[in-house]
Design a protein around this motif. Structure first.
Motif, PDB file in Angstrom:
ATOM      1  N   ARG A  23       0.817  -1.215   0.000  1.00  0.00           N
ATOM      2  CA  ARG A  23       0.000   0.000   0.000  1.00  0.00           C
ATOM      3  C   ARG A  23       0.852   1.266   0.000  1.00  0.00           C
ATOM      4  O   ARG A  23       0.385   2.315  -0.427  1.00  0.00           O
ATOM      5  CB  ARG A  23      -0.941   0.022   1.198  1.00  0.00           C
ATOM      6  CG  ARG A  23      -2.130  -0.868   1.024  1.00  0.00           C
ATOM      7  CD  ARG A  23      -3.113  -0.694   2.161  1.00  0.00           C
ATOM      8  NE  ARG A  23      -4.145  -1.712   2.110  1.00  0.00           N
ATOM      9  CZ  ARG A  23      -5.224  -1.632   1.340  1.00  0.00           C
ATOM     10  NH1 ARG A  23      -5.405  -0.598   0.583  1.00  0.00           N
ATOM     11  NH2 ARG A  23      -6.109  -2.601   1.336  1.00  0.00           N
ATOM     12  N   THR A  24       2.098   1.173   0.466  1.00  0.00           N
ATOM     13  CA  THR A  24       2.962   2.358   0.446  1.00  0.00           C
ATOM     14  C   THR A  24       3.398   2.698  -0.975  1.00  0.00           C
ATOM     15  O   THR A  24       3.868   3.803  -1.212  1.00  0.00           O
ATOM     16  CB  THR A  24       4.203   2.145   1.320  1.00  0.00           C
ATOM     17  OG1 THR A  24       4.972   1.064   0.796  1.00  0.00           O
ATOM     18  CG2 THR A  24       3.815   1.853   2.752  1.00  0.00           C
ATOM     19  N   ILE A  28       1.296   2.422  -3.716  1.00  0.00           N
ATOM     20  CA  ILE A  28       0.174   2.791  -4.570  1.00  0.00           C
ATOM     21  C   ILE A  28      -0.440   4.096  -4.065  1.00  0.00           C
ATOM     22  O   ILE A  28      -0.356   4.428  -2.884  1.00  0.00           O
ATOM     23  CB  ILE A  28      -0.900   1.682  -4.655  1.00  0.00           C
ATOM     24  CG1 ILE A  28      -1.521   1.389  -3.299  1.00  0.00           C
ATOM     25  CG2 ILE A  28      -0.347   0.430  -5.268  1.00  0.00           C
ATOM     26  CD1 ILE A  28      -2.690   0.436  -3.373  1.00  0.00           C
ATOM     27  N   SER A  29      -1.048   4.843  -4.976  1.00  0.00           N
ATOM     28  CA  SER A  29      -1.651   6.122  -4.624  1.00  0.00           C
ATOM     29  C   SER A  29      -3.022   5.888  -3.999  1.00  0.00           C
ATOM     30  O   SER A  29      -3.515   4.755  -3.925  1.00  0.00           O
ATOM     31  CB  SER A  29      -1.784   6.994  -5.870  1.00  0.00           C
ATOM     32  OG  SER A  29      -2.742   6.442  -6.737  1.00  0.00           O
ATOM     33  N   ASP A  30      -3.668   6.969  -3.585  1.00  0.00           N
ATOM     34  CA  ASP A  30      -4.995   6.848  -2.979  1.00  0.00           C
ATOM     35  C   ASP A  30      -6.030   6.385  -4.000  1.00  0.00           C
ATOM     36  O   ASP A  30      -7.066   5.847  -3.626  1.00  0.00           O
ATOM     37  CB  ASP A  30      -5.420   8.162  -2.335  1.00  0.00           C
ATOM     38  CG  ASP A  30      -5.392   9.321  -3.312  1.00  0.00           C
ATOM     39  OD1 ASP A  30      -4.755   9.192  -4.369  1.00  0.00           O
ATOM     40  OD2 ASP A  30      -6.001  10.361  -2.998  1.00  0.00           O
ATOM     41  N   ARG A  31      -5.758   6.580  -5.279  1.00  0.00           N
ATOM     42  CA  ARG A  31      -6.658   6.108  -6.331  1.00  0.00           C
ATOM     43  C   ARG A  31      -6.340   4.685  -6.786  1.00  0.00           C
ATOM     44  O   ARG A  31      -7.002   4.149  -7.664  1.00  0.00           O
ATOM     45  CB  ARG A  31      -6.613   7.040  -7.528  1.00  0.00           C
ATOM     46  CG  ARG A  31      -7.130   8.429  -7.216  1.00  0.00           C
ATOM     47  CD  ARG A  31      -7.517   9.116  -8.497  1.00  0.00           C
ATOM     48  NE  ARG A  31      -7.950  10.481  -8.264  1.00  0.00           N
ATOM     49  CZ  ARG A  31      -9.209  10.811  -7.993  1.00  0.00           C
ATOM     50  NH1 ARG A  31     -10.128   9.885  -7.907  1.00  0.00           N
ATOM     51  NH2 ARG A  31      -9.528  12.069  -7.815  1.00  0.00           N
ATOM     52  N   LYS A  72      -3.330   3.621  -8.113  1.00  0.00           N
ATOM     53  CA  LYS A  72      -2.323   3.519  -9.172  1.00  0.00           C
ATOM     54  C   LYS A  72      -0.944   3.275  -8.564  1.00  0.00           C
ATOM     55  O   LYS A  72      -0.647   3.762  -7.466  1.00  0.00           O
ATOM     56  CB  LYS A  72      -2.303   4.807  -9.997  1.00  0.00           C
ATOM     57  CG  LYS A  72      -3.612   5.079 -10.716  1.00  0.00           C
ATOM     58  CD  LYS A  72      -3.605   6.414 -11.379  1.00  0.00           C
ATOM     59  CE  LYS A  72      -3.068   6.277 -12.781  1.00  0.00           C
ATOM     60  NZ  LYS A  72      -3.132   7.542 -13.521  1.00  0.00           N
ATOM     61  N   ARG A 115       2.755   3.939  -7.888  1.00  0.00           N
ATOM     62  CA  ARG A 115       3.553   5.168  -7.891  1.00  0.00           C
ATOM     63  C   ARG A 115       4.795   4.982  -8.756  1.00  0.00           C
ATOM     64  O   ARG A 115       5.334   3.897  -8.881  1.00  0.00           O
ATOM     65  CB  ARG A 115       3.978   5.540  -6.485  1.00  0.00           C
ATOM     66  CG  ARG A 115       2.823   5.922  -5.610  1.00  0.00           C
ATOM     67  CD  ARG A 115       3.333   6.492  -4.311  1.00  0.00           C
ATOM     68  NE  ARG A 115       2.253   6.666  -3.360  1.00  0.00           N
ATOM     69  CZ  ARG A 115       1.529   7.770  -3.267  1.00  0.00           C
ATOM     70  NH1 ARG A 115       1.761   8.780  -4.056  1.00  0.00           N
ATOM     71  NH2 ARG A 115       0.567   7.855  -2.374  1.00  0.00           N
ATOM     72  N   VAL A 162       9.103   8.791  -7.642  1.00  0.00           N
ATOM     73  CA  VAL A 162       8.404   9.135  -6.412  1.00  0.00           C
ATOM     74  C   VAL A 162       8.823   8.202  -5.278  1.00  0.00           C
ATOM     75  O   VAL A 162       9.089   8.648  -4.162  1.00  0.00           O
ATOM     76  CB  VAL A 162       6.871   9.067  -6.627  1.00  0.00           C
ATOM     77  CG1 VAL A 162       6.127   9.295  -5.336  1.00  0.00           C
ATOM     78  CG2 VAL A 162       6.449  10.049  -7.682  1.00  0.00           C
ATOM     79  N   THR A 163       8.896   6.909  -5.568  1.00  0.00           N
ATOM     80  CA  THR A 163       9.205   5.936  -4.526  1.00  0.00           C
ATOM     81  C   THR A 163      10.694   5.819  -4.244  1.00  0.00           C
ATOM     82  O   THR A 163      11.080   5.415  -3.156  1.00  0.00           O
ATOM     83  CB  THR A 163       8.676   4.543  -4.900  1.00  0.00           C
ATOM     84  OG1 THR A 163       9.288   4.125  -6.127  1.00  0.00           O
ATOM     85  CG2 THR A 163       7.177   4.551  -5.036  1.00  0.00           C
ATOM     86  N   HIS A 220      11.504  -1.958  -8.541  1.00  0.00           N
ATOM     87  CA  HIS A 220      10.210  -1.435  -8.975  1.00  0.00           C
ATOM     88  C   HIS A 220       9.440  -2.476  -9.769  1.00  0.00           C
ATOM     89  O   HIS A 220       8.215  -2.600  -9.626  1.00  0.00           O
ATOM     90  CB  HIS A 220      10.401  -0.170  -9.814  1.00  0.00           C
ATOM     91  CG  HIS A 220       9.125   0.548 -10.071  1.00  0.00           C
ATOM     92  ND1 HIS A 220       8.377   0.336 -11.192  1.00  0.00           N
ATOM     93  CD2 HIS A 220       8.449   1.456  -9.339  1.00  0.00           C
ATOM     94  CE1 HIS A 220       7.295   1.086 -11.158  1.00  0.00           C
ATOM     95  NE2 HIS A 220       7.321   1.776 -10.030  1.00  0.00           N
ATOM     96  N   PRO A 274      -7.129   0.413 -10.000  1.00  0.00           N
ATOM     97  CA  PRO A 274      -7.228   1.871 -10.148  1.00  0.00           C
ATOM     98  C   PRO A 274      -8.655   2.301 -10.460  1.00  0.00           C
ATOM     99  O   PRO A 274      -9.369   1.640 -11.229  1.00  0.00           O
ATOM    100  CB  PRO A 274      -6.300   2.187 -11.317  1.00  0.00           C
ATOM    101  CG  PRO A 274      -5.415   1.032 -11.450  1.00  0.00           C
ATOM    102  CD  PRO A 274      -6.162  -0.157 -10.928  1.00  0.00           C
TER     103      PRO A 274
END
Length: 72
Positions: free
Chosen positions: A27-28, A30-33, A35, A37, A41-42, A49, A68
């Protein structure tokens, strides 16, 4: 005109192989939607990845993580 100095990249290391059953860790990444990341960003390297992306996709198939959603 002077170019600004590049921002330092934060490097992130994974502790061992990524498991699709560990939804809390995934969960860390993926975005709140829902998708996945981006690497920039990560802070993951390309190999890590790919492992995370494959684990997220497997967890989605097992309904541990959301697919998503379309924003409105």
């Amino acid at each position: 005109m002077v170019k600004p100095a590049p921002r330092p990249r934060k490097e992130r290391r994974l502790d061992g192989p990524v498991d699709w059953k560990d939804a809390a860790v995934l969960r860390t990444f993926i975005s709140d939607r829902g998708k996945i990341r981006a690497r920039r960003v990560t802070g993951l390297d390309p190999k890590a990845h790919r492992q995370v992306a494959r684990a997220i996709k497997n967890a989605r198939e097992m309904a541990l993580l959301p697919h998503p959603t379309q924003g409105r």
